[in-house]
Write an enzyme that holds these catalytic residues in place. Sequence first.
Site, mmCIF file in Angstrom:
data_model
loop_
_atom_site.group_PDB
_atom_site.id
_atom_site.type_symbol
_atom_site.label_atom_id
_atom_site.label_comp_id
_atom_site.label_asym_id
_atom_site.label_seq_id
_atom_site.Cartn_x
_atom_site.Cartn_y
_atom_site.Cartn_z
ATOM 1 N N GLU A 126 0.709 -1.328 0.144
ATOM 2 C CA GLU A 126 -0.039 -0.047 0.134
ATOM 3 C C GLU A 126 0.844 1.241 0.029
ATOM 4 O O GLU A 126 1.934 1.179 0.617
ATOM 5 C CB GLU A 126 -0.901 0.190 1.086
ATOM 6 C CG GLU A 126 -2.062 -1.100 1.113
ATOM 7 C CD GLU A 126 -2.890 -1.134 2.312
ATOM 8 O OE1 GLU A 126 -3.908 -1.500 2.134
ATOM 9 O OE2 GLU A 126 -2.557 -0.921 3.393
ATOM 10 N N CYS A 146 6.227 -6.857 7.479
ATOM 11 C CA CYS A 146 7.168 -6.179 8.300
ATOM 12 C C CYS A 146 7.753 -7.355 9.225
ATOM 13 O O CYS A 146 6.862 -8.306 9.639
ATOM 14 C CB CYS A 146 6.697 -5.173 9.397
ATOM 15 S SG CYS A 146 7.848 -4.091 10.114
ATOM 16 N N CYS A 150 5.703 -4.448 16.014
ATOM 17 C CA CYS A 150 5.213 -3.494 17.138
ATOM 18 C C CYS A 150 4.095 -3.720 17.507
ATOM 19 O O CYS A 150 3.072 -3.746 16.622
ATOM 20 C CB CYS A 150 5.514 -2.234 16.561
ATOM 21 S SG CYS A 150 7.410 -1.728 16.137
ATOM 22 N N GLU A 211 10.305 -1.901 7.632
ATOM 23 C CA GLU A 211 11.274 -1.216 8.285
ATOM 24 C C GLU A 211 12.286 -0.853 7.208
ATOM 25 O O GLU A 211 13.112 -1.812 6.555
ATOM 26 C CB GLU A 211 12.045 -1.935 9.272
ATOM 27 C CG GLU A 211 13.195 -1.656 9.724
ATOM 28 C CD GLU A 211 13.280 -0.089 10.402
ATOM 29 O OE1 GLU A 211 14.102 0.662 9.759
ATOM 30 O OE2 GLU A 211 12.482 0.315 11.158
ATOM 31 N N SER A 242 11.743 6.826 8.076
ATOM 32 C CA SER A 242 11.350 6.602 9.526
ATOM 33 C C SER A 242 11.872 5.366 9.902
ATOM 34 O O SER A 242 11.700 4.371 9.200
ATOM 35 C CB SER A 242 9.846 6.744 9.690
ATOM 36 O OG SER A 242 9.577 6.299 10.888
ATOM 37 N N LEU A 265 9.463 6.248 18.505
ATOM 38 C CA LEU A 265 10.126 6.224 19.724
ATOM 39 C C LEU A 265 9.172 5.443 20.489
ATOM 40 O O LEU A 265 9.174 4.423 20.948
ATOM 41 C CB LEU A 265 10.376 7.548 20.196
ATOM 42 C CG LEU A 265 11.153 7.435 21.597
ATOM 43 C CD1 LEU A 265 12.564 6.797 21.378
ATOM 44 C CD2 LEU A 265 11.223 9.107 22.033
ATOM 45 N N ASN A 341 -4.306 5.262 15.970
ATOM 46 C CA ASN A 341 -5.337 4.971 14.790
ATOM 47 C C ASN A 341 -5.637 3.605 15.100
ATOM 48 O O ASN A 341 -5.188 2.703 15.277
ATOM 49 C CB ASN A 341 -4.669 5.075 13.724
ATOM 50 C CG ASN A 341 -4.614 6.494 13.164
ATOM 51 O OD1 ASN A 341 -5.157 7.290 13.041
ATOM 52 N ND2 ASN A 341 -3.157 6.775 12.890
ATOM 53 N N CYS A 384 -1.433 6.434 10.072
ATOM 54 C CA CYS A 384 -0.443 5.738 10.708
ATOM 55 C C CYS A 384 -0.521 4.549 11.487
ATOM 56 O O CYS A 384 -1.523 4.305 12.507
ATOM 57 C CB CYS A 384 0.281 6.695 11.653
ATOM 58 S SG CYS A 384 1.783 6.417 12.188
#
Length: 413
Positions: A126, A146, A150, A211, A242, A265, A341, A384
């Site tokens: 995407e 990914c 996270c 990443e 990022s 972070l 989100n 995000c």
Amino acid sequence: MSMAATETLNRTDIAKAPQVRLAAQPEKPSLIGLLREDMAKLLVEKGVPERQVKMRVSQVWHWLYVRGVSDFNEMSNVSKDMREMLSAHFTIARPEIVEEQVSGDGTRKWLLRFPPRGAGRPVEIETVYIPEEGRGTLCISSQVGCTLTCSFCHTGTQKLVRNLTAEEILAQLLLARDRLGDFPDRDTPQGAIVPAEGRKITNVVMMGMGEPLYNFENVKTALLIASDGDGLSLSKRRITLSTSGIVPEIYRTGEEIGVMLAISLHAVRDDLRDMLVPINKKYPLKELMEACRAYPGLSNARRITFEYVMLKDVNDSLEDAKELVKLLKGIPAKINLIPFNPWPGTNYQCSDWEQIEKFADFINQAGYASPIRTPRGRDILAACGQLKSDSERMRKVDRLAFEAMMIANHGED
């Protein structure tokens, strides 16, 4: 924002757009995503005389990255024999658009399909375009899936399939410029929300799926081409990479690419960051901050952006804000506060707005800019932390539950 605010463009709609040639023969190597010296080697291998190759590379480069063509036959100042040779041996095709969605706020999300290249089947990623007053930002993916898992991120629930090539990273930018009328002889879609003057895409952020620093060489090549002054000509100050904190490659990014840096972070203590961003177990906060302080060219005009998602009762206390200020001492920085989100299946909640504002006020008073990022494209899962390929999502997510959640969030933006 209700589901009715979302517009989905099907294949019929896409067919009405400026036509670009699709990848019918993926076995041909692409000339997109090659540095000049690599393109020159390929052309010499196919019989282009050494004395001509520099000129030929310049011609092809101009047509690819200034004019934005996707068919060798459009290269009008290249000889017919040369065009036929290029068509026989190479491709400059765009990826297939599986779906295009337009949010009520003007955000656009493309689901793109690429060849398998070792993945066993075609892969999908995407890409998101976010228009704002005076600027337009393209959010680009670097991997299919990914590896970082996270816990608050939707993309992290899709396992890594493979890295994107430099060609596939650049193709997202080229296709978006096609679709938005950002190349010569391309029309902007009727009703599209884009900057009133100048380029439709003014900024690029490597904040999509994956990443970037776990795909360093391909990302490096793509960004060096994107910032080349004789082609796409994006300023390195308008390109932001990022990362979740791959420390060795942060040093390399500063030395070898030189774009702006953003750090995901999200926590100020190692124990919490270990849970939210598991790569912290390998590269803890002390090492990460040392790499940030060493990033070349830092100044008040060239700051590192620290992204901090606001999770209710997890990382949003004033004590967290105080620790954040201490952690960033001596680093020219901006802190982007990101209201969480929602996505189907998550256990996290967004911090209360009043708490987010208190958090931001404390950081502002300490001397750091701390804008609260306006959620964009939530109704099309383009915000995000929400990106995930549709084919993967539809196998795992109950669409009715998603729609109920979005209706419940109506009016939040």
